[in-house]
Design a protein around this motif. Structure first.
Motif, PDB file in Angstrom:
ATOM      1  N   ARG A 329      20.096  24.130  -3.476  1.00  0.00           N
ATOM      2  CA  ARG A 329      21.350  24.258  -4.202  1.00  0.00           C
ATOM      3  C   ARG A 329      21.212  25.360  -5.253  1.00  0.00           C
ATOM      4  N   PRO A 330      22.253  26.169  -5.474  1.00  0.00           N
ATOM      5  CA  PRO A 330      22.121  27.291  -6.408  1.00  0.00           C
ATOM      6  C   PRO A 330      22.176  26.870  -7.873  1.00  0.00           C
ATOM      7  N   ASP A 331      21.172  26.141  -8.310  1.00  0.00           N
ATOM      8  CA  ASP A 331      21.020  25.875  -9.740  1.00  0.00           C
ATOM      9  C   ASP A 331      19.547  25.999 -10.109  1.00  0.00           C
ATOM     10  N   GLY A 332      19.270  26.066 -11.395  1.00  0.00           N
ATOM     11  CA  GLY A 332      17.911  26.317 -11.844  1.00  0.00           C
ATOM     12  C   GLY A 332      16.921  25.252 -11.440  1.00  0.00           C
ATOM     13  N   TYR A 333      17.367  24.002 -11.323  1.00  0.00           N
ATOM     14  CA  TYR A 333      16.459  22.908 -10.969  1.00  0.00           C
ATOM     15  C   TYR A 333      16.036  23.017  -9.500  1.00  0.00           C
ATOM     16  N   ALA A 334      17.022  22.921  -8.595  1.00  0.00           N
ATOM     17  CA  ALA A 334      16.706  22.897  -7.165  1.00  0.00           C
ATOM     18  C   ALA A 334      16.085  24.202  -6.691  1.00  0.00           C
ATOM     19  N   ALA A 335      16.445  25.321  -7.333  1.00  0.00           N
ATOM     20  CA  ALA A 335      15.935  26.621  -6.899  1.00  0.00           C
ATOM     21  C   ALA A 335      14.612  26.977  -7.566  1.00  0.00           C
ATOM     22  N   SER A 336      13.930  26.005  -8.130  1.00  0.00           N
ATOM     23  CA  SER A 336      12.666  26.283  -8.817  1.00  0.00           C
ATOM     24  C   SER A 336      11.459  26.243  -7.891  1.00  0.00           C
ATOM     25  N   ALA A 337      11.610  25.719  -6.675  1.00  0.00           N
ATOM     26  CA  ALA A 337      10.473  25.664  -5.744  1.00  0.00           C
ATOM     27  C   ALA A 337      10.980  25.455  -4.329  1.00  0.00           C
ATOM     28  N   ILE A 338      10.224  25.960  -3.361  1.00  0.00           N
ATOM     29  CA  ILE A 338      10.481  25.653  -1.958  1.00  0.00           C
ATOM     30  C   ILE A 338       9.155  25.280  -1.310  1.00  0.00           C
ATOM     31  N   ARG A 339       9.249  24.528  -0.230  1.00  0.00           N
ATOM     32  CA  ARG A 339       8.067  24.120   0.534  1.00  0.00           C
ATOM     33  C   ARG A 339       7.725  25.233   1.521  1.00  0.00           C
ATOM     34  N   LEU A 340       6.505  25.767   1.407  1.00  0.00           N
ATOM     35  CA  LEU A 340       6.083  26.842   2.288  1.00  0.00           C
ATOM     36  C   LEU A 340       5.450  26.272   3.555  1.00  0.00           C
ATOM     37  N   THR A 341       4.412  25.471   3.363  1.00  0.00           N
ATOM     38  CA  THR A 341       3.759  24.723   4.431  1.00  0.00           C
ATOM     39  C   THR A 341       3.437  23.353   3.841  1.00  0.00           C
ATOM     40  N   PRO A 342       3.059  22.365   4.637  1.00  0.00           N
ATOM     41  CA  PRO A 342       2.732  21.053   4.071  1.00  0.00           C
ATOM     42  C   PRO A 342       1.686  21.155   2.952  1.00  0.00           C
ATOM     43  N   GLY A 343       2.075  20.706   1.758  1.00  0.00           N
ATOM     44  CA  GLY A 343       1.164  20.707   0.624  1.00  0.00           C
ATOM     45  C   GLY A 343       1.108  22.013  -0.148  1.00  0.00           C
ATOM     46  N   ARG A 344       1.796  23.055   0.298  1.00  0.00           N
ATOM     47  CA  ARG A 344       1.803  24.343  -0.403  1.00  0.00           C
ATOM     48  C   ARG A 344       3.234  24.725  -0.737  1.00  0.00           C
ATOM     49  N   TYR A 345       3.452  25.178  -1.977  1.00  0.00           N
ATOM     50  CA  TYR A 345       4.798  25.440  -2.459  1.00  0.00           C
ATOM     51  C   TYR A 345       4.877  26.825  -3.097  1.00  0.00           C
TER      52      TYR A 345
END
Length: 607
Positions: A329-345
């Motif tokens: 979602r385009p807000d500061g909270y949700a856009a603070s991290a994404i999952r790259l691979t399991p266990g890595r962000y």
């Protein structure tokens, strides 16, 4: 429609809700001669509803009002329809589709608008009247009444019930974003050939200016140049932005300049010719942004993003895979991290610190971060009963929250879900839900009920402590006296991509496991727009007797429960029983608030 969604960038709302907006314009606007002209005009009306300023904050209902205003204007002169490579026409429908279309064509635009808001958007009458008034129809109540009469006339004239009408409106022939492609006029093809080169150059230049970054072509064959373009963002771009969203993230990773890798990832997104592909919504809608490209734990990873989705391409040995999922979602909270691979962000550049944990965590594990990539965190966690428990990321950023850390949950997709909490009696100055830490005790009991959100790309999940107290249980063989048992009720609300939502009530009585006793989708309940709610459920005491329990939130004044013809009334909690056997007929629950208005009851799921 999800009225509780916060304002976002106008262009983000436009892209996410485009199909719904075009459906409204197609249904409401006066139809020009020809099916194709009507199709094109619906799209043009929605295009013109987009504000000039890309960063204008806007909600979906506000954009609906802009579309309504334009659709209501009389149709004077249509711009010519330019057909270049194929002639597009709406899909052919059944006789019922044609009858519904003909009936709607006889109504005024304001009446069709009321019909569309109640039938397509499923809005209650009060909300539909408000939107009609905002769109410029002062006599909105009369227009909505006429829409209701139109719905009834269609039923009587053609035998199409309101449910059947709603079903027809949801089918492909009524969707102006689904078309048939036919052979165009050969003359138009010849005329277009002479101008295509200049038009392509102009469009590419405009895309580079509007993208907020630099658009790079990736070397390839001449036929690939138009689509093999990516956007790279500078490291400090986010510090100059007025909003903290994914499109301000810098391009990172040791292989961000690897054209061969990016070309392979882009081709996979466009063509979908890999063994493991999960593509949501087709190829990118614009030159995608490069978020990351590098090697992670022996796997080559390239992460691209367009306006609403994230594409993760991976290579490991001879295995190649692509997964395209909704973006945060385009807000500061949700856009603070994404999952790259399991266990890595991959973390946003404004994140100052990150820790990993789970719902049962007493201590959080600090994560080391290199070029935005965290070191290996915990794998997906489950309890002994298979319930989701994590992992969770606790992040710190003064740009996002000066009140302390916030928590994002890894539910198995690239986008993480923001976990929040609302107490039973929130303070008067509480303008938004509190963070998970404030309700950690409640959240520890909700893991099993959240398991169903895995893979949904939920944007946020809020747990609201609706009620807590004690229930009087009848005597048992062991206990000769009745005893009170502690109980609590929570309402959990999940915001899903595209303004969808899911709501469910969780009860826990004594030492029993938490149980989901009521649920709904596409509702305001348990949001800041509908804070008053009642939950009713059947409970079997330790003695084996059955009770029907109904509890309400703090502003509920009275509850009335009818079971087998017998009615019982009370305040915020009513327990009917005991019954030696669970009655076969459903219980009826009514409630009123302190303002005298009826309070909704969260529906009980079918058994």
């Amino acid at each position: 429609m999800e009225p509780s969604a916060p304002p976002a960038r106008a262009e983000t709302v436009f892209v996410r809700q485009y199909e719904r907006l075009v459906r409204l314009a197609y249904l409401i606007a006066p139809a020009p001669p020809g099916r194709q002209s009507r199709l094109v005009r619906a799209h043009r009306l929605v295009h013109r509803a987009l504000p000039w300023r890309a960063r204008t904050p806007l909600t979906y209902p506000e954009l609906v009002v802009r579309v309504l205003r334009r659709a209501a204007k009389p149709h004077r002169r249509a711009l010519p329809v330019v057909v270049t490579w194929a002639w597009h026409t709406p899909l052919t429908g059944s006789r019922a589709h044609r009858e519904l279309d003909e009936a709607l064509a006889t109504a005024e635009p304001s009446v069709r608008a009321g019909y569309a808001l109640t039938m397509l958007e499923n809005l209650p009458a009060r909300d539909a009247v408000l939107l009609l008034q905002q769109a410029g129809w002062s006599d909105a109540v009369r227009q909505l009444a006429a829409a209701s009469a139109l719905r009834q006339r269609i039923h009587e004239a053609y035998g199409l019930s309101p449910d059947h009408q709603r079903h027809l409106l949801s089918e492909a022939p009524a969707d102006p974003t689904l078309v048939q492609l036919r052979a165009p006029d050969p003359l138009m093809i010849r005329l277009w050939r002479g101008t295509r080169l200049g038009a392509t150059a102009l469009a590419t230049a405009l895309a580079a200016v509007l993208a907020g970054g630099l658009v790079f072509g990736i070397p390839g064959t001449p036929g690939d140049q138009e689509r093999l373009q990516v956007r790279r963002v500078a490291a400090n771009a986010w510090s100059k932005a007025t909003e903290l969203t994914l499109n301000t993230w810098p391009t990172r990773g040791a292989r961000a300049g690897d054209d061969a890798l990016l070309r392979t990832a882009l081709t996979a997104w466009y063509d979908g010719r890999l063994e493991s592909v999960h593509v949501n919504g087709g190829p990118p809608s614009e030159p995608p942004q490069v978020l990351y490209a590098g090697d992670v734990d022996g796997t080559t990873v390239a992460v691209l993003a367009d306006a609403t989705r994230i594409a993760t391409y991976t290579e490991k040995g001879t295995e190649r895979a692509l997964r395209v999922e909704p973006a945060p979602r385009p807000d500061g909270y949700a856009a603070s991290a994404i999952r790259l691979t399991p266990g890595r962000y991959l973390l946003a550049p404004w994140v100052a610190g990150a820790e990993a944990g789970d719902l049962d965590a007493e201590d959080w594990h600090r994560l080391e971060v290199t070029d935005g990539l965290t070191d290996a965190g915990p794998p997906p966690l489950e309890s002994g009963s298979g319930c989701w428990q994590g992992p969770l990321l606790r992040l710190r950023s003064v740009e996002v929250s000066r009140d302390g850390p916030f928590t994002l949950a890894d539910l198995g997709t690239a986008a993480l879900a923001h976990l929040m909490y609302v107490p039973t009696r929130p303070s008067n100055d509480m303008t938004r839900p509190a963070e998970l830490d404030a309700g950690a005790g409640l959240w520890r009991r909700l893991g099993c009920t959240v398991s169903g959100l895995r893979g949904t790309a939920a944007e946020s999940v809020t747990a609201w402590q609706v009620w807590s107290g004690r229930l009087r249980a009848s005597a048992s063989e062991r206990d000769t006296k009745p005893r009170d048992i502690s109980a609590q009720v929570a309402c959990v609300r999940a915001a899903l991509p595209g303004d969808g939502n899911r709501v469910w009530a969780v009860t826990q009585v004594g030492a029993e496991a938490p149980a989901v006793v009521a649920e709904a989708t596409g509702t305001r309940l348990c949001s800041h727009l509908a804070r008053h709610v009642v939950v009713g459920w059947w409970w079997q005491s330790p003695a084996g007797d059955w009770y029907h329990v109904a509890v309400g939130s703090r502003d509920v004044k009275g509850i009335e429960v009818t079971v087998d013809g017998a009615t019982k009334r009370g305040g915020t909690v009513v327990a009917s029983g005991p019954y030696p056997d669970k009655p076969g007929s459903p219980a009826t629950v009514h409630a009123t608030g302190r303002d005298g208005r009826s309070v909704p009851v969260l529906p009980t799921p079918p058994r």
